[in-house]
Write a protein that holds these residues in place. Structure first.
Motif, PDB file in Angstrom:
ATOM      1  N   LYS A  73     -25.753 -26.158  32.893  1.00  0.00           N
ATOM      2  CA  LYS A  73     -25.749 -26.481  34.356  1.00  0.00           C
ATOM      3  C   LYS A  73     -27.464 -26.599  34.866  1.00  0.00           C
ATOM      4  N   LEU A  74     -27.839 -25.606  34.094  1.00  0.00           N
ATOM      5  CA  LEU A  74     -29.284 -25.242  34.466  1.00  0.00           C
ATOM      6  C   LEU A  74     -30.022 -26.303  34.167  1.00  0.00           C
ATOM      7  N   MET A  75     -29.838 -27.182  33.049  1.00  0.00           N
ATOM      8  CA  MET A  75     -30.628 -28.411  32.779  1.00  0.00           C
ATOM      9  C   MET A  75     -30.111 -29.741  33.367  1.00  0.00           C
ATOM     10  N   GLY A 101     -33.264 -40.825  26.710  1.00  0.00           N
ATOM     11  CA  GLY A 101     -34.268 -40.157  26.076  1.00  0.00           C
ATOM     12  C   GLY A 101     -34.638 -38.816  26.967  1.00  0.00           C
ATOM     13  N   GLY A 102     -34.712 -38.731  28.289  1.00  0.00           N
ATOM     14  CA  GLY A 102     -34.997 -37.848  28.881  1.00  0.00           C
ATOM     15  C   GLY A 102     -33.797 -36.603  28.914  1.00  0.00           C
ATOM     16  N   MET A 103     -32.670 -36.960  28.949  1.00  0.00           N
ATOM     17  CA  MET A 103     -31.324 -36.080  28.638  1.00  0.00           C
ATOM     18  C   MET A 103     -31.314 -35.559  27.594  1.00  0.00           C
ATOM     19  N   LYS A 104     -31.820 -36.155  26.371  1.00  0.00           N
ATOM     20  CA  LYS A 104     -31.754 -35.820  25.073  1.00  0.00           C
ATOM     21  C   LYS A 104     -32.960 -34.544  24.986  1.00  0.00           C
ATOM     22  N   GLN A 105     -34.104 -34.712  25.612  1.00  0.00           N
ATOM     23  CA  GLN A 105     -35.080 -33.890  25.743  1.00  0.00           C
ATOM     24  C   GLN A 105     -34.686 -32.545  26.225  1.00  0.00           C
ATOM     25  N   ARG A 106     -33.757 -32.615  27.408  1.00  0.00           N
ATOM     26  CA  ARG A 106     -33.342 -31.596  27.891  1.00  0.00           C
ATOM     27  C   ARG A 106     -32.618 -30.872  27.096  1.00  0.00           C
ATOM     28  N   ILE A 107     -31.535 -31.565  26.049  1.00  0.00           N
ATOM     29  CA  ILE A 107     -30.739 -30.867  25.265  1.00  0.00           C
ATOM     30  C   ILE A 107     -31.929 -29.948  24.430  1.00  0.00           C
ATOM     31  N   ASN A 108     -32.821 -30.504  23.703  1.00  0.00           N
ATOM     32  CA  ASN A 108     -33.519 -29.803  23.211  1.00  0.00           C
ATOM     33  C   ASN A 108     -34.243 -28.350  23.611  1.00  0.00           C
ATOM     34  N   VAL A 109     -34.469 -28.467  24.539  1.00  0.00           N
ATOM     35  CA  VAL A 109     -34.982 -27.262  25.338  1.00  0.00           C
ATOM     36  C   VAL A 109     -33.754 -26.323  25.462  1.00  0.00           C
ATOM     37  N   ALA A 110     -32.771 -26.914  26.106  1.00  0.00           N
ATOM     38  CA  ALA A 110     -31.503 -25.986  26.263  1.00  0.00           C
ATOM     39  C   ALA A 110     -30.912 -25.360  24.948  1.00  0.00           C
ATOM     40  N   ARG A 111     -31.160 -25.974  23.820  1.00  0.00           N
ATOM     41  CA  ARG A 111     -30.834 -25.365  22.516  1.00  0.00           C
ATOM     42  C   ARG A 111     -31.607 -24.294  22.224  1.00  0.00           C
ATOM     43  N   ALA A 112     -33.028 -24.286  22.261  1.00  0.00           N
ATOM     44  CA  ALA A 112     -33.747 -23.276  22.050  1.00  0.00           C
ATOM     45  C   ALA A 112     -33.658 -22.111  22.961  1.00  0.00           C
ATOM     46  N   PHE A 113     -33.382 -22.439  24.150  1.00  0.00           N
ATOM     47  CA  PHE A 113     -33.316 -21.206  25.120  1.00  0.00           C
ATOM     48  C   PHE A 113     -31.956 -20.731  24.622  1.00  0.00           C
ATOM     49  N   VAL A 114     -30.918 -21.413  24.574  1.00  0.00           N
ATOM     50  CA  VAL A 114     -29.605 -20.790  24.309  1.00  0.00           C
ATOM     51  C   VAL A 114     -29.730 -19.558  23.070  1.00  0.00           C
ATOM     52  N   SER A 115     -30.450 -19.963  21.990  1.00  0.00           N
ATOM     53  CA  SER A 115     -30.524 -18.991  20.889  1.00  0.00           C
ATOM     54  C   SER A 115     -31.186 -17.661  21.159  1.00  0.00           C
ATOM     55  N   ASP A 116     -31.893 -17.830  22.495  1.00  0.00           N
ATOM     56  CA  ASP A 116     -32.519 -16.363  23.128  1.00  0.00           C
ATOM     57  C   ASP A 116     -33.168 -15.812  22.012  1.00  0.00           C
ATOM     58  N   PRO A 117     -34.264 -16.535  21.433  1.00  0.00           N
ATOM     59  CA  PRO A 117     -35.266 -15.869  20.582  1.00  0.00           C
ATOM     60  C   PRO A 117     -36.199 -14.904  21.082  1.00  0.00           C
ATOM     61  N   GLU A 118     -36.990 -14.130  20.418  1.00  0.00           N
ATOM     62  CA  GLU A 118     -38.027 -13.378  20.802  1.00  0.00           C
ATOM     63  C   GLU A 118     -39.069 -14.004  21.275  1.00  0.00           C
ATOM     64  N   ILE A 119     -39.421 -15.150  20.509  1.00  0.00           N
ATOM     65  CA  ILE A 119     -40.560 -16.123  20.626  1.00  0.00           C
ATOM     66  C   ILE A 119     -40.244 -17.486  20.753  1.00  0.00           C
ATOM     67  N   LEU A 120     -40.524 -18.194  21.806  1.00  0.00           N
ATOM     68  CA  LEU A 120     -40.129 -19.371  22.102  1.00  0.00           C
ATOM     69  C   LEU A 120     -41.249 -20.317  21.807  1.00  0.00           C
ATOM     70  N   LEU A 121     -40.951 -21.323  20.785  1.00  0.00           N
ATOM     71  CA  LEU A 121     -41.979 -22.152  20.466  1.00  0.00           C
ATOM     72  C   LEU A 121     -41.834 -23.511  20.692  1.00  0.00           C
ATOM     73  N   MET A 122     -42.485 -24.165  21.684  1.00  0.00           N
ATOM     74  CA  MET A 122     -42.271 -25.643  22.266  1.00  0.00           C
ATOM     75  C   MET A 122     -43.232 -26.566  21.829  1.00  0.00           C
ATOM     76  N   ASP A 123     -43.015 -27.629  21.321  1.00  0.00           N
ATOM     77  CA  ASP A 123     -43.875 -28.461  20.877  1.00  0.00           C
ATOM     78  C   ASP A 123     -43.642 -29.872  21.807  1.00  0.00           C
ATOM     79  N   GLU A 124     -44.661 -29.978  22.891  1.00  0.00           N
ATOM     80  CA  GLU A 124     -44.623 -31.277  23.706  1.00  0.00           C
ATOM     81  C   GLU A 124     -43.164 -31.303  24.144  1.00  0.00           C
ATOM     82  N   PRO A 125     -42.460 -30.668  24.849  1.00  0.00           N
ATOM     83  CA  PRO A 125     -40.969 -30.444  25.055  1.00  0.00           C
ATOM     84  C   PRO A 125     -40.748 -31.718  26.086  1.00  0.00           C
ATOM     85  N   PHE A 126     -41.657 -31.829  26.959  1.00  0.00           N
ATOM     86  CA  PHE A 126     -41.681 -32.764  27.897  1.00  0.00           C
ATOM     87  C   PHE A 126     -42.577 -34.200  27.788  1.00  0.00           C
TER      88      PHE A 126
END
Ligand SMILES: Nc1ncnc2c1ncn2[C@@H]1O[C@H](COP(=O)(O)OP(=O)(O)OP(=O)(O)O)[C@@H](O)[C@H]1O
Ligand SMILES: [Mg+2]
Lengths: 284, 264
Positions: B121-123, B138-163
């Motif tokens: 929903k958020l994405m 392509g934009g929707m797929k990129q949002r999936i990538n971000v959502a997938r990382a957030f869902v895992s709820d890590p201690e450290i979030l690493l984002m490589d040019e997500p947008f």
């Protein structure tokens, strides 16, 4: 409505419009095209049959060697009614199926392992590379000596032909998986088993199916050879039996049945592929 | 390591060996990241940003140097990475992609569903939960990538040019969403970007890297109060000063990268 929602709704609206347009215009065209193509697929073989029959009647081809569609048909009908044809077909189909499964399952499992784990690949690859080029027909006598004249030797012959093709395609399928997918699995902490189930297996599936199809072709080839020796039934046996009797019509009936069998199996594989790989982009 | 420090990097070196030559991707890099900090990394293309993130994600081993990372909650994964470019599993639906980390960790499926639904929903992906990636933009797929990382709820979030692959509008919207999520969780984040705007909007500190081999050129604290949004940010005088400062740092390096390219 938040900015994001608004944006998403807009996107959806736009998408609907695009899809509608896409559907409306080419659909009628597509149907027309499909009908024409269907027609062509029926037309050309029918034409060939007619020509064959005419040539036979006009004496342009030797009927003793090439028979004629009508004569073949006349031989086929009683064989269909008596159940003779079905009996032989089912026996061959069973051998093909069992041999296929016996070859494909270990082919997939080993292919996945060899694709995923370099040590496994390094230790098994030499053996595969050396034994793969041996024509499977050449080892049939050996198989007969080891397994005897029963069903096992026939199933094993087919299995070994299927095995190599599936193994090599599966391994290539895994090796061709984009490294980024392996990185994701690793980053999220996937276990070796989860590597199989979530990345290697689904990622290699298209290639695995390519292997299945090649394997099926080989299986049809090998069934004829396998039924040449020490068989008392089967479509391949029918071919050889007709050869011994110089019964050209029966031979053609057997060949047609063989073609039909191959067609059914390849249709089944196509259907299975569509079900198992729903993510494939089929808009060709 | 001091108490609030979660990442400490000392004299990090990374070399790649190709058939012909040795590539020094990172040279003597020192860095320290505190808990809850949002660090943006800027630098010319090929300076080793992705390499640094991959080392932190455990996908690459450094050639020399030390990397310390503190885990405060062993239940959670230490890092999750949003990869540069398209990295959605084509064989999973949108929802399955987003739920991937939960599946790996063996969450029961009902629990999975709640979390996944929230992030879909958020994405703005909830309408496409059961679609396969080939059906998406392509934009929707990129949002999936971000959502997938957030869902895992890590201690450290690493984002490589997500947008990076997004158009300007989508990018603005997702930046805003990312800020909202981040404000809520206060997760330690490292974020690679090529956009100074983006870095200024998101970051507590901006690390500018030198061109080949990658080193820390400067670390610029972004002292603009939160919550930020792109409109008020762009009109603030502080933004203009910082933008100029970072652009000057970056310009030198980009030009340097150009000239070394010519030499090679
Ligand atoms: N696997 C590898 N083998 C050899 N060289 C590599 C490898 N990965 C990266 N490099 C080299 O290391 C350097 C840094 O690469 P990296 O991908 O980290 O750059 P980057 O800063 O992320 O660039 P960009 O902004 O374009 O994404 C480059 O010169 C690249 O060619
Ligand atoms: Mg990069």
């Amino acid at each position: 409505m938040s900015l994001l929602e608004e944006h998403v709704y807009k996107n959806i609206e736009q998408m609907n419009i695009v899809i509608k347009e896409e559907e409306r215009k080419p659909k009628t065209k597509l149907i027309n095209k499909a009908i024409i193509l269907k027609f062509l697929t029926f037309l050309s073989p029918s034409l060939l049959l007619v020509l064959w029959e005419l040539f036979a009647r006009w004496g342009l081809i030797d009927v003793r060697l090439f028979s004629s569609p009508v004569m073949i048909f006349k031989t086929m009908i009683p064989m269909l009614y008596s159940g003779e044809l079905l009996y032989h077909t089912l026996i061959s189909a069973q051998r093909i199926l069992l041999g296929f499964i016996a070859g494909a399952v270990p082919g997939v499992v080993l292919g996945l392992s060899m694709g995923l784990f370099p040590p496994v690949r390094a230790s098994l690859m030499p053996m595969v590379a050396v034994t793969f080029p041996i024509p499977k027909l050449a080892i049939m006598p050996l198989i007969l000596i080891i397994f005897g004249l029963g069903e096992t030797s026939k199933i094993f012959t087919i299995a070994i032909g299927v095995f190599y093709l599936v193994l090599i395609n599966t391994m290539a399928g895994v090796l061709n998986i984009d490294e980024i997918y392996l990185d994701i699995a690793k980053n999220f902490g996937a276990s070796p088993f989860q590597f199989y189930t979530t990345v290697a297996f689904p990622g290699a599936l298209p290639m695995i199916f390519a292997g299945f199809k090649l394997g099926m072709g080989t299986a049809l080839l090998l069934i004829v050879a396998a039924e040449l020796s020490a068989a008392k039934a089967g479509v391949g046996w029918m071919v050889w039996r007709a050869y011994d009797m110089f019964d050209i019509e029966k031979m053609f009936v057997a060949l047609i049945t063989m073609a039909f069998l191959g067609y059914i199996f390849s249709c089944l594989l196509d259907i299975a592929e569509k079900i198992v790989i729903p993510w494939a982009n089929n808009r060709r | 390591m001091y108490p609030t420090e979660v990442i400490r990097i000392e004299k990090l070196n990374k070399e790649f060996y190709t058939r012909k030559e040795k590539v020094v991707a990172i040279k003597d890099l020192d860095l320290s990241v505190s808990e809850g900090e949002f660090l943006c990394i800027l630098g010319p293309s090929g300076c080793g940003k992705t390499t640094l993130l991959r080392i932190l994600a455990g996908l690459e081993k450094q050639t020399k140097g030390k990397v310390f990372m503190r885990s405060k909650n062993p239940e959670k994964p230490l890092t999750s990475m949003v990869f540069q470019g398209d990295s959605v599993f084509p064989w999973m639906t949108v929802a399955e992609n987003v739920a991937y980390s939960l599946r790996i960790r063996g969450f029961p499926s009902d629990k999975r569903l709640d979390i996944v639904e929230h992030y879909l929903k958020l994405m703005g992906l909830d309408k496409f939960a059961n679609a396969f990636p080939y059906q998406l933009s392509g934009g929707m797929k990129q949002r999936i990538n971000v959502a997938r990382a957030f869902v895992s709820d890590p201690e450290i979030l690493l984002m490589d040019e997500p947008f990076g692959a997004l158009d300007e509008q989508n990018r603005l919207i997702l930046q805003q969403e990312l800020l909202k999520i981040w404000d809520g969780t206060g997760k330690t984040s490292i974020f690679i970007t090529h956009s100074i705007d983006e870095a200024l909007l998101l970051a507590d500190r901006i690390m500018v890297m030198t061109a080949h081999p990658g080193k820390v050129k400067a670390i610029v604290p972004v002292d603009i109060p939160r919550p930020r949004d792109i409109l008020s940010l762009r009109s603030s005088p502080r933004f203009a000063t910082l933008f100029r400062e970072i652009w000057q740092l970056l310009q030198e390096e980009v030009l340097k990268a150009k000239t070394t390219e010519f030499k090679a």
